[in-house]
Design an enzyme around this catalytic site. Structure first.
Site, PDB file in Angstrom:
ATOM      1  N   CYS B 339       0.804  -1.232   0.000  1.00  0.00           N
ATOM      2  CA  CYS B 339       0.000   0.000   0.000  1.00  0.00           C
ATOM      3  C   CYS B 339       0.832   1.275   0.000  1.00  0.00           C
ATOM      4  CB  CYS B 339      -0.986   0.021   1.165  1.00  0.00           C
ATOM      5  SG  CYS B 339      -1.566  -1.571   1.718  1.00  0.00           S
ATOM      6  N   ARG B 368       6.482 -11.159   5.788  1.00  0.00           N
ATOM      7  CA  ARG B 368       6.002 -10.962   7.151  1.00  0.00           C
ATOM      8  C   ARG B 368       6.562 -12.062   8.028  1.00  0.00           C
ATOM      9  NH1 ARG B 368      -0.311  -9.488   5.716  1.00  0.00           N
ATOM     10  NH2 ARG B 368       0.218  -7.744   4.339  1.00  0.00           N
ATOM     11  N   GLN B 386       1.092 -10.862  -3.238  1.00  0.00           N
ATOM     12  CA  GLN B 386      -0.312 -10.487  -3.262  1.00  0.00           C
ATOM     13  C   GLN B 386      -0.701 -10.035  -4.664  1.00  0.00           C
ATOM     14  OE1 GLN B 386      -0.012  -7.385  -0.221  1.00  0.00           O
ATOM     15  NE2 GLN B 386      -1.248  -8.656   1.126  1.00  0.00           N
ATOM     16  N   ASP B 388      -2.351  -7.575  -5.581  1.00  0.00           N
ATOM     17  CA  ASP B 388      -2.789  -6.388  -4.875  1.00  0.00           C
ATOM     18  C   ASP B 388      -3.256  -5.303  -5.844  1.00  0.00           C
ATOM     19  OD1 ASP B 388      -3.232  -5.065  -2.572  1.00  0.00           O
ATOM     20  OD2 ASP B 388      -1.146  -4.898  -1.970  1.00  0.00           O
ATOM     21  N   HIS B 390      -4.881  -0.998  -5.579  1.00  0.00           N
ATOM     22  CA  HIS B 390      -5.443   0.118  -4.829  1.00  0.00           C
ATOM     23  C   HIS B 390      -6.150   1.027  -5.804  1.00  0.00           C
ATOM     24  CE1 HIS B 390      -2.296  -1.456  -2.181  1.00  0.00           C
ATOM     25  NE2 HIS B 390      -3.175  -1.178  -1.243  1.00  0.00           N
ATOM     26  N   LYS B 472     -15.344  -3.560   5.058  1.00  0.00           N
ATOM     27  CA  LYS B 472     -14.854  -4.391   3.955  1.00  0.00           C
ATOM     28  C   LYS B 472     -15.835  -5.490   3.598  1.00  0.00           C
ATOM     29  CE  LYS B 472     -11.904  -6.955   7.207  1.00  0.00           C
ATOM     30  NZ  LYS B 472     -11.705  -8.387   7.062  1.00  0.00           N
ATOM     31  N   HIS B 518      -8.790  -1.120  -1.199  1.00  0.00           N
ATOM     32  CA  HIS B 518      -7.739  -2.143  -1.276  1.00  0.00           C
ATOM     33  C   HIS B 518      -8.445  -3.426  -1.696  1.00  0.00           C
ATOM     34  CE1 HIS B 518      -5.023  -0.047   1.843  1.00  0.00           C
ATOM     35  NE2 HIS B 518      -6.157   0.604   1.922  1.00  0.00           N
TER      36      HIS B 518
END
Lengths: 651, 651
Positions: B339, B368, B386, B388, B390, B472, B518
């Site tokens: 992000c 992580r 991910q 991912d 945005h 979400k 997201h």
């Protein structure tokens, strides 16, 4: 030493006897008068010598002309002295600091005292430089005692040279004198100043003595010189061209990448347009690799220190690595290279000779520490992605695999119209520098040369340029304005199979070591991107262009038709945008030109009625009206064939 | 407290008054008799309570049945007590440690003293368990003083419970008794043991008291229980199926990924077959994203700590992050999420309301920290990628963008035939838990719900499940054997636009904050791959299969024809291999079956003569002889339509 004759080896491996005390000039002359005329210095083993220095030991000699790095080094070193000589003529009170050659030219640090010296004074200095050069003064080398050297500079009241002499050992100090100018200098120099025919003093900067901001600030004068006036003109033209093509400027203008201190220094972020180009390049290489039997893998961006202890890259190359990350009781490194990960994939299963070669490819991101001052756009970064691959093969397969790699690399560069110079980098006699068994080296070098001959490569051989673990082939490309860039290498590796204990079971049912080829045609996607931008000056061929077609409706009424066309093109994987802003058509065209979109389609009433498009080509203007389907079909052909635009097709 | 009536809120937001001291059972009964019958416990705000506990405060209540996490938790907690009761019956001298519910079932740690207890004793214990359960003993809760509690366990000579009691405060201690068995326990429990109809004691392990290897080693007995016998049978079948589908076993067998301690713990390496599948998944999503106006970007794998200080992820989430890397005088983090990098891309240029939405997508690898004991195949790793994205949009665009995200996510899962349950995760009344302005939350939740209704989603609302920065939508998929996995989320974010000072210029010429969505349909490529392997039991649909066709020549004579066919297929981007080993045809077929190659083409004299192929389908066997071109055309259709094989099309 003191023997009656010397055994001198030449770069091609041939040897010749010379009397003790022979000079570099005489050695050059023994090859040809022409070479002696062009010679600037010689390199004997690792030492560069002036042409008149007598040689007293055996060794490998290279005659340095302007075309070699060492030749230019000598030329620019002497040019720095001529610059100082010219300054001494115009500013007798100037005191000199240091004046070394650099990658592109030379500089001299000068203390002008109370005298003003500025940009406007450079032209007069250039004239004086050429005047000095034309004297054809020889560079005279004198050994001098430390005391005499000190006395010389005390008389000149020059604290800088005195500071330098302080660090030198008596008996090792030399002065060089040309014309009226004498300098403390280790040498070597070109035969005489007359070799320098052209100079440009390019810029001025402030420079603290010894880089210490508490010391005196001197004036640094940068310059570049050439053996021919034409070369200077070409250079200045190239500099001008390079400025226009600067990938940092174009990279921003075209939305290719960004740098952001909050993200981190030297860590490029690929913006949408850059990502499109990169993915297209990756897809191109991936397809070619698939055809050649490569298998793609994906490995993590960190690795346990154990990997790098095994490869020998840790702790020995710590300076160019990020600091390890502590995880529980283990250490992890941001991976500085992909090789160890691939070696572990190879050894994840047993291999029979029937399975070889195994060709593992990865677009692998690696991280290497560079000092922040060295970072430069996409050319010099801390994080980059290699188009890496490792080929594990039997020695019997090496020649074919090398051919395969050469073929791929040449295909890649010819696609971008980048001519390639090829260098076979072999080892020299300094055997300690290299790992692996001598017999393998011998065989591999022989085979690389055989392959190069078989596929008719035009190559040079560079002894001593091999990597630690094996000989290699370097590809040096020339871009559209003639600059050279070392890209793709093909390296043979005998060391890592040992270190990672890689094996295969041969037809004899015994375990054997495979040999590894490391290769990366682009080298780094980031650096290649920077070269590509500058090579094409941002005018990418259509297959690479982030936006291939911009549809420009003449008025709002025509937007619907424009979107309909765009939809049809998108379905054929054409990257298209519609400029539907309520702007004048001229503004829209200018906008597309600035964005360097290859094709603009102007659509209005006429086009809608006849199902045609008016086509403009970037930099060429109107190229006529086409049936929409005809345009598409031409465009698809241009994309599929990866055609280069005519106007980018220079040189 | 002590008021005459309580205000009880239900999960759907409705409220009802009850007399002070009402029990969970009575609340459930007020809704329906059926619900009261199914109820196992209630959750009041964050606390789980037994059904008979009187309630003395206002709050939000959930009636926990077997279908809820909290319900299962209560059920398995009570089951642990029944297990202990059964042990006490059979082994009166056994001393009990702890006996908690776990994710799948429960365990009890038992000190059997000198008595042998082994695998063979589990069956008898299961029988006794059911005997005890059938007594329908109620769980009786007693408050007990610390002294009395100590006396109780001193009498039983149980050092473990005494050790536990030592850490408890007088006045807070409770015992629970069912039948003849009493346990130190905080509760809550189900109404009576009769709710437990089936049990399986699954395994035995050694466990040190309090996990300390210097303490006594107890015997840990694992079990799982159900309110219906049928459920146990289904569970056992599922466990059996899951074992066969285990992605760790299949991942190795099919060459999808490897783990290697030398590379690092929890860091999967994608092998060639896995990489092929992953790239195919990425390409699938990339194509869909392109159609929906996403732009792809690539960001580095580390980021300056400044990014995470700004986002608030550092130092607050340090436990799940790798340690920072020192670089000169800066700190860098292996990026734990993409992000902040994307937010910086957004703010790299000015945005007008006309440019919005900006949709930035990246297959972004993040790292992580997980404790090594928690790592598990591809399901739980330390490094993952991910899918991912945005989306930066105006509030007015939020509904359309959410629809767009839902549509994409549903398309993705329907492609794999994975039914989806949808949960709208909203905030609860605990306002401190959430960032951003209340009015935005209110509006966003309203709009999410409106969108969900407009597109006819079948959803549940979960209050209190929102993330810190916004509400979400969670997508929970069911795999081929009925297991549920939470995948894709769509999250609305009001907090990061503030923190990163993101703006756009509105039509009013003023600066405004965009809102961020997201979203990540797959979530993590690694975890999704593990689910995909288990969902398909490794029998991937043809479009995903690493090798789509294996050509099997009957004899060496037929190899040439086989290679010719393979060449033709490769030109059409079909992933094909030729099994040209000198093996029996049966062995070659078995090999292709083991590798789960969807199609086998047997070619011999007949096929060569007639330009046909004999086709075998994985798991189906011979499906007939086809014209080669007909086979190719059918195959291409199957691939292009991403068809699922019939036999994987279960449920």
């Amino acid at each position: 030493m003191g023997e009656q004759s010397l055994n001198i080896t030449f770069p091609d491996g041939s040897q010749k006897e010379f009397p003790d005390g022979v000079t570099g000039y005489e050695v050059a002359e023994s090859i040809s008068k022409g070479l002696a005329r062009e010679a600037l210095s010689v390199t004997l083993d690792d030492e560069i010598l002036g042409l008149s220095r007598p040689i007293h030991k055996d060794g490998t000699i290279t005659i340095n002309t302007w075309d070699s790095e060492d030749g230019k080094y000598t030329f620019w070193h002497s040019s720095a002295h001529v610059l100082a000589e010219a300054i001494q003529e115009l500013y007798p009170d100037a005191k000199f600091g240091i004046g070394p050659p650099i990658e592109q030219g030379f500089y001299y640090d000068v203390d002008f005292g109370d005298t003003d010296f500025g940009q406007d004074d450079l032209e007069a200095l250039e004239k004086k430089f050429i005047e000095m050069a034309r004297k054809k003064s020889e560079f005279d080398r004198q050994k001098i005692s430390k005391n005499d050297a000190i006395a010389f500079y005390q008389k000149k009241d020059n604290p800088y040279k005195l500071d330098l002499i302080e660090g030198l050992e008596d008996g090792t100090i030399t002065f060089y004198t040309q014309g009226e100018f004498t300098d403390l200098c280790r040498g070597p120099h070109i035969p005489h100043t007359g070799k320098i025919k052209a100079v440009k003093l390019t810029s001025l900067a402030g420079a603290y003595w010894r880089g210490d901001e508490n010391s005196e600030q001197l004036t640094r004068i940068y310059g570049i010189s050439f053996p021919k006036q034409k070369m200077l003109e070409k250079h200045l033209h190239q500099v001008e061209e390079a400025k226009k093509r600067d990938h940092k400027k174009l990279g921003k203008q075209l939305g290719i990448y960004m740098m952001d201190s909050m993200v981190g220094q030297g860590l490029p972020v690929w913006l949408p347009n850059g990502t499109t180009i990169r993915r297209t390049l990756e897809e191109f290489l991936r397809d070619e690799q698939k055809k050649r039997g490569y298998q793609e893998v994906i490995t993590p961006h960190i690795g346990n220190l154990e990997l790098y202890r095994t490869s020998g890259h840790y702790p020995y190359y710590q300076d160019s690595q990020y600091n390890p990350i502590e995880v529980d009781d283990e250490g992890y490194l941001l991976k500085p290279m992909n090789c160890p990960h691939h070696h572990r994939i190879y050894s994840n299963e047993l291999h029979s000779y029937r399975d070889l070669p195994v060709r593992l490819a990865e677009f692998g991101s690696v991280y290497r520490y560079e000092q922040s001052g060295e970072l430069n756009g996409l050319s010099r970064v801390r994080g980059f992605t290699q188009d890496d691959a490792h080929i594990y093969c039997m020695h019997e397969q090496l020649k074919d695999e090398i051919k395969n790699c050469i073929d791929l690399t040449q295909l890649v560069f010819s696609t971008f119209n980048m001519p390639v110079d090829i260098r076979l980098s072999f080892r020299d006699d300094n055997e300690e520098k290299y790992g692996g068994k001598a017999e393998f080296w011998h065989r591999a070098e022989k085979e690389i040369k055989e392959v190069a001959d078989e596929v008719n490569l035009d190559y040079t051989i560079a002894r001593g340029e091999a990597s630690f673990y094996g000989p290699k082939i370097d590809f040096i490309i020339r871009d559209a304005i003639g600059r050279k860039w070392q890209l793709g290498t093909v390296q043979v590796d005998y060391v890592m199979p040992e270190r990672f204990d890689l094996t295969y079971v041969g037809s004899d049912n015994q375990k054997h070591r495979p040999v590894i080829i490391h290769r990366a045609p682009f080298g780094s996607m980031e650096r290649f991107m920077s070269i590509l931008i500058e090579h094409f000056a941002g005018d990418f061929p259509v297959w690479l262009a982030p936006i291939q077609v911009s549809i420009i409706p003449i008025a709002d009424d025509h937007n619907e038709y424009a979107f309909k066309l765009a939809e049809k093109m998108k379905r054929q994987d054409i990257r298209v945008e519609v400029d539907h802003r309520s702007e004048q058509i001229g503004a829209k065209i200018r906008n597309a030109e600035t964005s360097k979109v290859p094709y603009m389609l102007i659509v209005g009433d006429d086009e809608i009625e006849k199902e045609t498009v008016s086509v403009r080509r970037h930099k060429e203007g109107d190229i006529g009206t086409f049936d929409f389907s005809e345009f598409i079909s031409n465009l698809k052909t241009e994309i599929d064939n990866k055609e280069l635009a005519k106007h980018t097709n220079q040189k």
